[in-house]
Design a protein around this motif. Structure first.
Motif, PDB file in Angstrom:
ATOM      1  N   ALA A 127      19.426   1.504  60.611  1.00  0.00           N
ATOM      2  CA  ALA A 127      18.042   1.042  60.659  1.00  0.00           C
ATOM      3  C   ALA A 127      17.398   1.304  62.017  1.00  0.00           C
ATOM      4  O   ALA A 127      16.366   1.977  62.118  1.00  0.00           O
ATOM      5  N   LEU A 128      17.993   0.789  63.086  1.00  0.00           N
ATOM      6  CA  LEU A 128      17.361   0.930  64.406  1.00  0.00           C
ATOM      7  C   LEU A 128      17.611   2.305  65.028  1.00  0.00           C
ATOM      8  O   LEU A 128      16.719   2.894  65.630  1.00  0.00           O
ATOM      9  N   GLY A 129      18.833   2.815  64.866  1.00  0.00           N
ATOM     10  CA  GLY A 129      19.156   4.132  65.437  1.00  0.00           C
ATOM     11  C   GLY A 129      18.245   5.217  64.893  1.00  0.00           C
ATOM     12  O   GLY A 129      17.763   6.082  65.635  1.00  0.00           O
ATOM     13  N   THR A 146      28.678 -10.038  60.105  1.00  0.00           N
ATOM     14  CA  THR A 146      27.532 -10.173  61.005  1.00  0.00           C
ATOM     15  C   THR A 146      27.983 -10.039  62.471  1.00  0.00           C
ATOM     16  O   THR A 146      29.181  -9.977  62.754  1.00  0.00           O
ATOM     17  N   GLU A 147      26.992 -10.068  63.361  1.00  0.00           N
ATOM     18  CA  GLU A 147      27.292 -10.008  64.804  1.00  0.00           C
ATOM     19  C   GLU A 147      27.354 -11.410  65.418  1.00  0.00           C
ATOM     20  O   GLU A 147      27.149 -11.571  66.614  1.00  0.00           O
ATOM     21  N   ILE A 148      27.659 -12.427  64.617  1.00  0.00           N
ATOM     22  CA  ILE A 148      27.643 -13.816  65.088  1.00  0.00           C
ATOM     23  C   ILE A 148      28.525 -14.027  66.337  1.00  0.00           C
ATOM     24  O   ILE A 148      28.154 -14.763  67.245  1.00  0.00           O
ATOM     25  N   ILE A 196      23.891  10.461  64.696  1.00  0.00           N
ATOM     26  CA  ILE A 196      25.298  10.478  64.281  1.00  0.00           C
ATOM     27  C   ILE A 196      25.581   9.198  63.501  1.00  0.00           C
ATOM     28  O   ILE A 196      25.338   8.094  63.989  1.00  0.00           O
ATOM     29  N   ASP A 197      26.072   9.364  62.285  1.00  0.00           N
ATOM     30  CA  ASP A 197      26.384   8.187  61.473  1.00  0.00           C
ATOM     31  C   ASP A 197      27.461   8.551  60.456  1.00  0.00           C
ATOM     32  O   ASP A 197      27.508   9.670  59.960  1.00  0.00           O
ATOM     33  N   GLN A 198      28.300   7.538  60.157  1.00  0.00           N
ATOM     34  CA  GLN A 198      29.407   7.825  59.238  1.00  0.00           C
ATOM     35  C   GLN A 198      28.974   7.804  57.765  1.00  0.00           C
ATOM     36  O   GLN A 198      29.757   8.153  56.885  1.00  0.00           O
TER      37      GLN A 198
END
Ligand SMILES: NC(=O)C1=CN([C@@H]2O[C@H](COP(=O)(O)OP(=O)(O)OC[C@H]3O[C@@H](n4cnc5c(N)ncnc54)[C@H](OP(=O)(O)O)[C@@H]3O)[C@@H](O)[C@H]2O)C=CC1
Ligand SMILES: CC(C)(CO)C(=O)C(=O)O
Length: 313
Positions: free
Chosen positions: A10-12, A269-271, A29-31
């Motif tokens: 999304a952000l990249g 999540t990034e919690i 670059i993305d998997q």
């Protein structure tokens, strides 16, 4: 500038797409193979406000054949940072700069361990992005600031070059001599609404109407402020109500934080890097963080439910 975006979701894609449109040599670059194939076949589809366009940009599923980058922008989720940068050794040359624009604390430290202190600069962004489907994003760039800076606060030629490249692309970018403070400013914005939105499943329109949620957010932010101060961080704003209100600026009623978006996708999540970081540092400085602890417990509980009890997966 030759710019590699490591993690182009999304952000990249929002940031990389803007830079490519302005003429930078960008590699997304993305998997996710379907996403990259779509970008290479038809261009990156960007919706921004009422405008829609396709941007020609090079997509790659790994770093093969790219060569040394001038700048690597890290935009995988924080729990993927170490693996992503370890796999990127072929694009790291003598002068390559590595910059995280991720949310949360600890990403710079992870990058430094892999590429060395001299290559890493700091960054934080208020730009937003939503991944609609393969090669298809909604981007929120207008009026949204990005802050970058050397970790030691000096103003260097390379920082000026990165800021220039970003500003040329319409990414409002300011250089800070207090990037550590900027990283914490954004952390407190995420502490304000990230977990509460994830737990309640409420978009902003609802989240901001429940007084008990607001009170809980104020307490979580206050704990974060106390921990930041104990840690020697210079914050721009130290008023919980202002931080709570700032978290909603420019976002529509239907907006959902990335924490909720992850949970809705059934992802982790990034919690640990957001409220969890406040709890860990609170323990270090002997500052109680009961509200952040409860938010971490609730989000971890939902993650566990998704992994072990979700029969719809
Ligand atoms: N979206 C937003 O509006 C904002 C996001 N941020 C921050 O930006 C960061 C990225 O978020 P966002 O763009 O939303 O996340 P996304 O999940 O949309 O994008 C991350 C992408 O990175 C991919 N990825 C994972 N590991 C690797 C790897 N080793 N090499 C290449 N690609 C990889 C992921 O694939 P897979 O899905 O298969 O894991 C995914 O496609 C986070 O830290 C977030 O907090 C900050 C501000 C706003
Ligand atoms: C500030 C906010 C809410 C939007 O960019 C965000 O960072 C998130 O959703 O994680």
């Amino acid at each position: 500038m030759k710019i590699c975006v490591l993690g182009s979701g999304a952000l990249g894609s929002s940031i990389g797409g803007a830079l490519a449109e302005a003429g930078s040599e960008v590699y997304l670059i993305d998997q996710w193979v379907d996403h990259i194939n779509e970008i290479n076949k038809h261009g990156l589809k960007i919706k921004e406000g009422d405008t829609k366009r396709r941007v020609k940009v090079q997509g790659k599923t790994d770093c093969t054949g790219i060569g040394a980058a001038d700048l690597i922008i890290v935009l995988v989720k924080s729990f993927h940072t170490k693996e992503a940068i370890q796999k990127a050794s072929s694009i790291i040359g003598e002068k390559t700069i590595v910059m995280s624009l991720q949310n949360g604390l600890g990403n710079e430290e992870t990058l430094i361990k892999v590429v060395g202190k001299d290559r890493v600069i700091g960054g934080k962004t208020y730009v937003g992005g939503v991944l609609v489907g393969p090669g298809n994003i909604v981007s929120g760039i207008k009026g949204k600031y990005t802050y970058i800076g050397e970790l030691d606060g000096t103003i260097t030629e390379r920082i000026n070059q990165v800021a220039e490249e970003f500003n040329r692309a319409g990414l409002l970018t300011a250089i800070s001599d207090n990037i550590g403070g900027m990283i914490w400013d954004k952390l407190l914005i995420n502490v304000a609404t990230g977990a509460l939105c994830g737990i309640t499943k409420l978009p902003y329109g609802g989240l901001y109407k429940v007084p008990e949620i607001r009170d809980c957010a104020f307490d979580a932010i206050s704990e974060g402020i106390a921990v930041a101060k104990a840690n020697g961080v210079m914050l721009s704003v130290e008023n919980p109500e202002r931080i709570w209100l700032m978290a909603a600026v420019g976002l529509p009623d239907e907006f959902k934080t990335s924490m909720l978006q992850s949970l809705e996708k059934g992802s982790k999540t990034e919690i640990d890097y957001i409220n969890g970081a406040v709890v860990r540092l609170g323990e270090k400085w002997n500052i109680p963080t009961p509200v952040n602890k409860a938010l971490v417990a609730n989000v971890k509980g939902i993650e566990y439910w998704l992994e072990h009890y979700n029969t719809k997966a």
